[in-house]
Design an enzyme around this catalytic site. Sequence first.
Site, short mmCIF file in Angstrom:
data_model
loop_
_atom_site.label_atom_id
_atom_site.label_comp_id
_atom_site.label_asym_id
_atom_site.label_seq_id
_atom_site.Cartn_x
_atom_site.Cartn_y
_atom_site.Cartn_z
CB ILE A 12 -22.87 -13.04 -42.17
CG1 ILE A 12 -22.44 -13.82 -40.92
CG2 ILE A 12 -21.88 -13.28 -43.32
CD1 ILE A 12 -22.60 -15.33 -41.02
CG ASP A 31 -33.07 -8.82 -44.03
OD1 ASP A 31 -31.89 -9.14 -43.92
OD2 ASP A 31 -33.94 -9.13 -43.18
CE1 TYR A 151 -28.81 -22.88 -40.18
CE2 TYR A 151 -27.04 -23.93 -38.92
CZ TYR A 151 -27.48 -22.94 -39.79
OH TYR A 151 -26.59 -22.03 -40.27
CE LYS A 155 -28.49 -22.16 -43.80
NZ LYS A 155 -28.46 -20.92 -44.54
CG HIS A 199 -23.53 -17.28 -32.50
ND1 HIS A 199 -24.09 -16.42 -33.41
CD2 HIS A 199 -23.79 -18.53 -32.96
CE1 HIS A 199 -24.66 -17.12 -34.38
NE2 HIS A 199 -24.49 -18.40 -34.13
CG LEU A 200 -17.94 -18.80 -26.72
CD1 LEU A 200 -18.49 -19.13 -25.34
CD2 LEU A 200 -16.77 -19.72 -27.08
NE ARG A 292 -24.78 -26.38 -25.78
CZ ARG A 292 -24.44 -25.20 -26.28
NH1 ARG A 292 -25.21 -24.16 -26.07
NH2 ARG A 292 -23.38 -25.05 -27.02
N GLY A 294 -25.43 -33.45 -28.33
CA GLY A 294 -25.13 -33.14 -29.73
C GLY A 294 -24.00 -32.15 -29.96
CG ASP A 295 -22.56 -28.74 -27.88
OD1 ASP A 295 -23.05 -28.35 -28.96
OD2 ASP A 295 -22.62 -28.09 -26.82
N1 LIG Z 1 -23.46 -16.83 -37.79
C1 LIG Z 1 -22.84 -17.98 -38.02
O1 LIG Z 1 -21.92 -18.35 -37.28
C2 LIG Z 1 -23.23 -18.84 -39.20
C3 LIG Z 1 -22.54 -20.05 -39.38
C4 LIG Z 1 -22.89 -20.85 -40.48
C5 LIG Z 1 -23.86 -20.43 -41.37
N2 LIG Z 1 -24.53 -19.25 -41.17
C6 LIG Z 1 -25.56 -18.86 -42.13
O2 LIG Z 1 -25.25 -17.56 -42.58
C7 LIG Z 1 -26.44 -16.84 -42.90
C8 LIG Z 1 -26.44 -15.51 -42.18
O3 LIG Z 1 -26.30 -15.75 -40.79
P1 LIG Z 1 -26.32 -14.56 -39.73
O4 LIG Z 1 -25.59 -15.04 -38.53
O5 LIG Z 1 -25.93 -13.30 -40.39
O6 LIG Z 1 -27.87 -14.54 -39.35
P2 LIG Z 1 -28.88 -13.30 -39.22
O7 LIG Z 1 -30.11 -13.87 -38.59
O8 LIG Z 1 -28.22 -12.16 -38.55
O9 LIG Z 1 -29.14 -12.92 -40.74
C9 LIG Z 1 -30.14 -13.52 -41.53
C10 LIG Z 1 -30.88 -12.41 -42.24
O10 LIG Z 1 -31.84 -12.99 -43.11
C11 LIG Z 1 -33.09 -12.34 -42.92
N3 LIG Z 1 -34.12 -13.33 -43.28
C12 LIG Z 1 -34.38 -14.52 -42.71
N4 LIG Z 1 -35.36 -15.15 -43.37
C13 LIG Z 1 -35.72 -14.34 -44.40
C14 LIG Z 1 -36.65 -14.43 -45.45
N5 LIG Z 1 -37.46 -15.50 -45.60
N6 LIG Z 1 -36.75 -13.41 -46.33
C15 LIG Z 1 -35.96 -12.31 -46.22
N7 LIG Z 1 -35.05 -12.17 -45.25
C16 LIG Z 1 -34.93 -13.18 -44.35
C17 LIG Z 1 -33.10 -11.90 -41.47
O11 LIG Z 1 -33.98 -10.82 -41.20
C18 LIG Z 1 -31.64 -11.50 -41.27
O12 LIG Z 1 -31.42 -10.16 -41.62
C19 LIG Z 1 -27.59 -17.76 -42.51
O13 LIG Z 1 -28.03 -18.44 -43.67
C20 LIG Z 1 -26.95 -18.75 -41.55
O14 LIG Z 1 -27.61 -19.98 -41.56
C21 LIG Z 1 -24.23 -18.45 -40.09
#
Ligand SMILES: NC(=O)c1ccc[n+]([C@@H]2O[C@H](COP(=O)([O-])OP(=O)(O)OC[C@H]3O[C@@H](n4cnc5c(N)ncnc54)[C@H](O)[C@@H]3O)[C@@H](O)[C@H]2O)c1
Length: 341
Positions: A12, A31, A151, A155, A199-200, A292, A294-295
């Site tokens: 994201i 990062d 998780y 949050k 992810h699906l 599964r 908890g779904d």
């Molecule tokens: N993908 C989804 O569907 C989804 C849904 C709800 C919430 N989120 C939240 O959105 C955010 C981004 O998700 P994503 O899918 O892009 O995940 P991702 O794992 O692709 O991105 C997370 C990024 O954070 C970096 N990172 C993790 N811990 C770190 C730290 N301590 N210091 C520096 N960098 C760190 C990782 O290297 C990675 O680049 C997350 O907080 C996740 O919980 C994602």
Amino acid sequence: MMYLIIGGAGYIGSHIVKRMYEEGRQFIVLDDLSTGHLEALQAIENNADHFGGKIVFIKGNAGDMSLLRQLFMDYPIKAVIHLAACSLVGESMQKPGKYFLNNVSNTVSLLECMMEYNIKQIVFSSTAAVYGEPEIIPILEDVETRPANVYGASKLMVENILEWYGRIYGLRYVVLRYFNAAGADPSAVIGEDHKNETHLIPILARAALGLIPCFSLFGDDYATADGTCVRDYIHVNDLASAHLLAVDALNDGRSSRIYNLGNNQGYSVREVLNAMEQVSGVSIPCAVLERRAGDPAILVASSEKIKQELGWRPVHTDIYDIVGTAWEWHRKHPQGYDARD
Ligand SMILES: NC(=O)c1ccc[n+]([C@@H]2O[C@H](COP(=O)([O-])OP(=O)(O)OC[C@H]3O[C@@H](n4cnc5c(N)ncnc54)[C@H](O)[C@@H]3O)[C@@H](O)[C@H]2O)c1
């Protein structure tokens, strides 16, 4: 106005970076590359139709206070977009400490440094997992939060911590509770590449590419139209546009807010499977397994609040559009960023 985007090399985060880069906004990316990809940032620079300069990237941990202090001294950062986290639900129930340390403890270190340097605006990536299994669909932001896994709990803890920093120090925040982030930038230069994919849509794409022999469908006896779980998929570029609206709202002096980000519409696992078969032209082998634990059967967001208050308008609402952009990315990068393609 300069932003610090933490987790900007992730799925994201890289889509937010791309939008900011194209708009000529000032930012730096921090990062630790634990799950992110430096190649994503390079692809953004290489594929822009103008040269917006090198993206400033710092490899480091969101909880490293000496590094953060150095960054806050070196760059005129006014706001933080904090995406960095561990986000595998199953793993969080096996290694809770990893989640509390990375998602909660590191965020407290970040907030402490932000307060030291008088940086009082943050956009935080939260999740639908804070809700658990709410009874009323679509889910509004003010229903009771009852996370069913570590998780989601981690949050929600950060959301509560932000509220206290708001009360005590005047921090202003926008918490964005994403539902299921999906799709890829239509350019297909960046996309979703998680080593441990849960992810699906990317799993279906990998099945369509023949990289996994069969798609496992967990439960087809739920109380839904076709018996499979229903989820709300939101295109990653629509998430990105919400972040830009959120930082602008904070910059305009608006007060703290919590917003859902979904499409107000659910699609079942079978509907998404059919969409992937159509866009790829491949018939995907599918094995129906037990449910599964908890779904929940249905998770669909109401995102009316962010639409009304910030004027957010999602563009990629059609499931074929969302799945199609994901497919294009996976088709062009079957091995993800690691492959030299
Ligand atoms: N993908 C989804 O569907 C989804 C849904 C709800 C919430 N989120 C939240 O959105 C955010 C981004 O998700 P994503 O899918 O892009 O995940 P991702 O794992 O692709 O991105 C997370 C990024 O954070 C970096 N990172 C993790 N811990 C770190 C730290 N301590 N210091 C520096 N960098 C760190 C990782 O290297 C990675 O680049 C997350 O907080 C996740 O919980 C994602």
